[in-house]
Design an enzyme around this catalytic site. Structure first.
Site, PDB file in Angstrom:
ATOM      1  N   THR A  25       0.841  -1.979   7.295  1.00 47.82           N
ATOM      2  CA  THR A  25       0.943  -3.424   7.513  1.00 47.82           C
ATOM      3  C   THR A  25       0.007  -4.153   6.550  1.00 47.82           C
ATOM      4  OG1 THR A  25       1.600  -2.959   9.777  1.00 47.82           O
ATOM      5  CG2 THR A  25       0.933  -5.204   9.346  1.00 47.82           C
ATOM      6  N   HIS A  26      -0.414  -3.450   5.497  1.00 50.57           N
ATOM      7  CA  HIS A  26      -1.312  -4.056   4.519  1.00 50.57           C
ATOM      8  C   HIS A  26      -0.503  -4.754   3.418  1.00 50.57           C
ATOM      9  CE1 HIS A  26      -4.226  -0.710   6.002  1.00 50.57           C
ATOM     10  NE2 HIS A  26      -4.033  -1.650   6.888  1.00 50.57           N
ATOM     11  N   ASN A  27       0.286  -5.734   3.845  1.00 49.79           N
ATOM     12  CA  ASN A  27       1.051  -6.560   2.899  1.00 49.79           C
ATOM     13  C   ASN A  27       0.079  -7.567   2.290  1.00 49.79           C
ATOM     14  OD1 ASN A  27       2.626  -6.082   5.592  1.00 49.79           O
ATOM     15  ND2 ASN A  27       4.193  -6.106   4.022  1.00 49.79           N
ATOM     16  N   GLN A  55       0.860  -1.175   0.000  1.00 53.26           N
ATOM     17  CA  GLN A  55       0.000   0.000   0.000  1.00 53.26           C
ATOM     18  C   GLN A  55       0.899   1.229   0.000  1.00 53.26           C
ATOM     19  OE1 GLN A  55      -3.375   0.025   2.861  1.00 53.26           O
ATOM     20  NE2 GLN A  55      -4.337   0.249   0.869  1.00 53.26           N
TER      21      GLN A  55
END
Lengths: 589, 448
Positions: A514-516, A346
């Site tokens: 942390t939007h992997n 992101q």
């Protein structure tokens, strides 16, 4: 010879959101279910007031996060660099222990748009050939809005989602997001209260013709009892959300929303400090026989199971598949293999504004307070003429007022009198304009096994290859210009910008998101997806892999709602069809 | 009093049962299991780590510790050799198979009302549905003269009333079902009816004003359950659904359970059918409230007091120490108006534990925290943290004094000495451990 445990019907690897949801669904179906969690146990009592509200312990020292010495990834920005392991968490913060990232997330619970689920089809229709980068590998999810809508609705009821409805069964509703996909039910609870920045952003955005609406929130605005009989207390706006367990039990998490109900079931059990290292396959490689894990005494244990659900963090799900030989590892040169393909992320950016005479009272806030608008989501504006695809959620959110992480102007010293003076001057006078942007998938943004670095058990670490691409940098510049227009309306006394722009590379040391996502993506074509549209491995039919890993590329908002809806969607298919007739749910042809 | 309490009782022998008559043995055993839940037999007849019904729980009484007995069907150690007649005599009359008297910690004066049909079902369950356990719990050995079991005969003659249940014509069928459960298996009076000079419950049925009028239980106030129209305080302000919710889930729009009642809900009432719970609620609502004292405040005056406290806390000017501590430690969940949150956090304004004459239960809750039971309908457990690691005796005293006088509450002040006494009595209290400065979470295993 590894120790062996008695067989179970289904083993779930990881007890965060997706593991908890699968636990409920599969025990509903009468299966004997065991969850293995590599971290510690955690219950609401661990977060009881005021213990969790400790910025140094949780915000800075990352008590709720994975530790790199246990689970580092190695990182490089292109195929020519040598990847090195993380020594310290930075750009992203995967969770550790029961609840996983679901215990320390902020609590922004937002749906993608119908277009986001079918981005490739949209691109084919809206972009002339040759406009988009030729190494872009975007795909449709393979599941439609109408198929997922009931699952969004159910999960939002589980969470007590608070917000303002924008589109109820096709009818636009005042105050909500006019661009949202049609909802079958209104938000379960009204929106959170407004903060000062919210009101200012709302006014400025409307003046510019945008359509702001309250951030959809899983910090609940009222007391809530969910369909499982689980309860949340009304948010008291303490501002300890992201990186913290909620002291007021107001943030939806596996702990507040599912786990007590799940633990009551006699056909469910879980073990903590059980670190699954690989899925074991039958001799023909077509079915899994169970998983091997390292227990808290460091002993290797084999857990036989008829089904394996990989429900750990997206990155670890991909690593487990690779280390277990489930599917073929992606090769960016020959473009073969699917596991590790289409890793995405992101992009963020923002304008920090300081107002000498406005008090924002950031100590009274919640992670998900604020306003956003969706006018710049794919399909809602002409991005083709600017040469990029994707979109951004434009918002002003005052997630926290904790002292150590107070934003201060760039030239502020990090300690001493200068720091104290600046903190005194600027605390409570800061407001941020933000964009949270989509990231497409590309040939060389990918995951594979590191050839050099291994974990303490001798298993290869996951290697991440990622850098910003021109498409995202164009998007970032475009959104910066729009945010500048908002800042012009608001007229701060001082402002600073922070955006990824031409020539910038991915920096792993400072927090981005942390939007992997991606790496084991879902789809309808086994040549470009690791999972079919029911999140079932194309290659090993009794392995299902719910998580952000299933996104073929990332959309411009927070992933939890979609991850959960996909998990319920997968569970429904398992219950309705797979259990009656175990085997591939889609044919490879 | 609403009209439904006046519907005459219909004639018929199956009226006391909420279930159809059973012929099949499995069904009789199931029904016995249900009745054993209603009687909460497991609570006293199991030790904390022991097997169900194997006995061994030490019950503190003014005469010494009485250990519960093994009531599994083990022939040596349990009641496996009891005939149904002997079983009935133990339940209803407190007679052991060998003719000796049971200590009246066993609520046989309440169980005396059991119908033959229910005794039969309970017998079937204890003989066929319970796992035999071959273990002998500790023997009860009270000092003289309480070790003389024959003396209980006189007590029984004076206080136990072995009359079978006789329906009251003024109640409807469901209310009668409730009365049967409350006065009988539920043995609610054991805790909620004041006791007399010989530790006897002052009344065993609703025809006396003393019945369920509230009692002191080891320092905790077991509030009056007389829920009929009165001055609207305590559970008089609860409607029947609120009573059902409380018994089924340990919480309702007014309150969350604490103290001993937590276990009663976890092991007994949460297993009862909604119909039986509604019967119980209707019966409690049929009992006229305790007489109001002459100096009690009017409803309007109470509402005004509530508003004044809420406004004062919201303005947050010139706060007393107790008020400041309330804002810093309590208001996040219980709010400035003391109203708590719907079904999640209990209301402190008008709360029976807060207003109890003896503040020990309130102090205990503040120091050690509390955790509602996980029931099948509401498995959620949002624990109240304990503050013993954080607040001194003086601070707890100031805080307790404030909440006991805040809003419409009208209870006396609390001293630091009273807090110290409760603090000394606390064992390990997981919910009140201090944070670990080394950074690991304060996990307590098994806590849900």
């Amino acid at each position: 010879m590894a120790k062996q445990q008695p067989r179970v019907d289904a083993v779930i690897v990881g007890l965060g959101w997706t593991g908890s949801i699968m636990g409920m669904e599969l025990t509903d179906a009468g299966l004997n279910v065991l969850a293995l969690e590599r971290g510690a146990d955690r219950s609401n009592a661990d977060f009881a007031y005021p213990k969790a509200a400790d910025e140094l312990q949780y915000g800075i020292r990352h008590t709720m996060m994975q530790k790199p010495k246990q689970s580092a990834v190695t990182i490089r920005r292109n195929l020519d660099e040598r990847a090195l392991p993380q020594r310290k968490l930075g750009a992203f913060l995967p969770g550790d222990g029961v609840g996983g990232a679901g215990a320390h997330w902020t609590g922004v619970l937002i749906r993608p748009t119908p277009t986001d689920l079918q981005l490739k089809s949209f691109a084919d229709q809206a972009f002339e050939p040759g406009v988009l980068q030729d190494d872009m590998q975007i795909q449709d999810f393979g599941v439609t809005w109408d198929e997922l809508e009931p699952h969004f609705t159910f999960f939002e009821n589980v969470c007590g989602q608070s917000g303002t409805t924008g589109n109820l069964r096709g009818e636009t509703q005042e105050g909500g997001d006019p661009f949202e996909g049609p909802r079958s039910e209104p938000y379960p609870l009204p929106a959170l209260q407004d903060t000062q920045n919210t009101e200012m952003f709302d006014k400025a955005a409307r003046q510019l013709g945008y359509h702001p609406f309250p951030n959809p929130s899983a910090n609940v605005s009222r007391a809530w009892t969910n369909p499982y009989g689980m309860q949340l207390g009304p948010c008291n706006y303490c501002g300890f959300c992201s990186r913290y367990g909620c002291v007021n039990y107001s943030k939806a998490s596996p702990q507040t929303c599912i786990l007590n109900a799940l633990k009551q079931r006699s056909n469910f059990a879980y073990r903590t400090h059980a670190n699954v290292t690989r899925v074991e396959l039958a001799a023909d490689g077509k079915t899994a026989t169970g998983v091997t894990y390292i227990d808290e005494n460091g002993e290797e244990v084999f857990q036989p199971a008829d089904m394996v659900i990989l429900a750990s963090y997206a990155l670890n799900n991909v690593r487990l598949m690779l280390n277990s030989g489930i599917g073929q590892m992606y090769d960016p040169v020959s473009r073969t293999g699917t596991v590790g393909r289409n890793y995405a992320y992101q992009i963020g950016g923002g304008i920090h504004m300081y107002f000498d005479d406005i008090e924002f009272n950031p100590f009274a806030t919640a992670g998900a307070t604020g306003r956003m608008f969706n006018d710049f989501s794919p399909g809602n504006f002409d991005s083709a003429s600017h040469g990029f695809i994707g979109g951004a959620k434009m918002h002003s959110s005052q997630a926290s007022g904790t002292p150590i992480k107070t934003p201060l102007p760039k030239d502020t010293p990090s300690w001493g009198q200068g720091y104290k003076d600046a903190l005194q001057k600027y605390y409570g006078h800061h407001m941020k304009l933000s964009m949270t942007g989509s990231v497409m998938s590309y040939r060389t943004n990918m995951l594979d096994l590191d050839p050099t670095w291994k974990d303490p058990y001798g298993m290869p670490l996951l290697r991440m290859t990622f850098d910003w691409k021109e498409n995202e940098l164009k998007l970032s510049r475009f959104m910066r210009d729009r945010l500048r227009e908002i800042a012009d309306v608001l007229k701060p006394d001082h402002m600073e910008e922070s955006f990824q722009l031409n020539g910038d590379h991915f920096k792993v040391t400072s927090y981005v998101s942390t939007h992997n996502v991606g790496g084991a993506v879902m789809g309808t074509d086994p040549s470009n997806s690791a999972l079919n549209r029911y999140l079932q491995s194309w290659d090993v039919h009794n392995v299902f892999v719910p998580g952000g890993n299933a996104f073929p590329q990332n959309f411009q908002a927070n992933p939890t709602d979609l991850i959960a809806a996909l998990t319920y969607w997968s569970a429904k298919k398992i219950k309705e069809d797979y259990l009656k007739n175990p085997g591939p749910l889609m044919s490879r042809a | 009093m609403t009209a439904r309490y006046l519907i005459p009782l219909l004639a018929g022998s199956t009226l006391l049962s909420s279930m159809p008559a059973f012929a099949d043995t499995d069904d009789i055993v199931k029904r016995g299991a249900y009745l054993a839940r209603a009687g909460d037999c497991v609570a006293c007849h199991s030790s904390p780590q022991g097997k169900p019904f194997a006995g061994g729980l030490g019950i503190e009484s003014p005469f010494g510790t009485i250990y519960s007995t093994n009531i599994t069907p083990d022939k040596e150690n349990g009641i496996g050799s009891y005939t149904e007649e002997q079983f009935a005599a133990a339940l209803r009359e407190g007679k052991r198979a060998d003719g000796a008297n049971l200590y009246p910690a066993m609520p046989y004066p309440s169980y005396a009302n059991l119908t033959d049909e229910d005794v039969h079902a309970l017998y079937a369950y204890f003989m066929q549905g319970v796992e035999p356990v071959a273990s002998q719990p500790p023997k009860t050995s009270l000092g003289f003269p309480f070790n003389q079991r024959w003396g209980i005969s006189a007590w029984n003659w004076l206080f136990a009333d072995a009359e079978p249940f006789t329906p009251q014509a003024s109640h409807d069928e469901l209310t009668e079902r409730g009365r049967y459960l409350v006065e009988g298996l539920g043995h609610c009076g054991s805790c909620h009816t004041p006791r007399g000079i010989a530790q006897q419950e002052k009344a065993l049925g609703g025809d006396s004003e003393a019945y369920l009028a509230g009692a002191n239980l080891n320092g905790w106030w077991a509030p009056s359950l007389r829920a009929g129209d009165g001055d609207g305080q305590g559970i008089e302000s609860w409607d029947t659904q609120a009573i059902v919710d409380y018994l089924e889930t340990g919480r309702n729009v007014h309150a969350t359970v604490g103290g001993e009642m937590t276990s009663v809900i976890a092991h007994s009432t949460s297993y009862l059918s909604e119909r039986d719970l509604m019967g119980i609620a209707q019966y409690l609502k049929s009992l006229p409230a305790n007489p109001t004292s002459d100096d009690a405040a009017s409803t309007e005056a109470r509402e005004q007091s509530t508003d004044e406290t809420a406004a004062h806390l919201t303005a947050a000017k010139n706060l007393s120490k107790g008020e400041r501590l309330y804002i810093d430690n309590c208001a996040a969940c219980h709010f400035n108006a003391g109203e708590g949150a719907d079904r999640v956090f209990p209301q402190l304004d008008g709360n029976s534990l807060t207003n109890a004459e003896n503040p020990a239960g309130l102090i205990h809750t503040m120091l050690a925290g509390a955790r509602p039971p996980a029931t099948s309908k509401i498995p959620a457990q949002l624990p109240m943290p304990g503050f013993s690691w954080r607040l001194s005796d003086e601070e707890i005293a100031s805080l307790a004094t404030f909440v006991r006088g805040a809003w419409s509450n009208d209870a006396g002040p609390v001293t630091a000495e009273q807090v110290a006494e409760v603090r000394d009595s606390l064992g390990d209290t997981p919910l009140s451990r201090a944070p670990d400065p080394n950074g690991s979470l304060n996990h307590e295993d098994g806590g849900q």
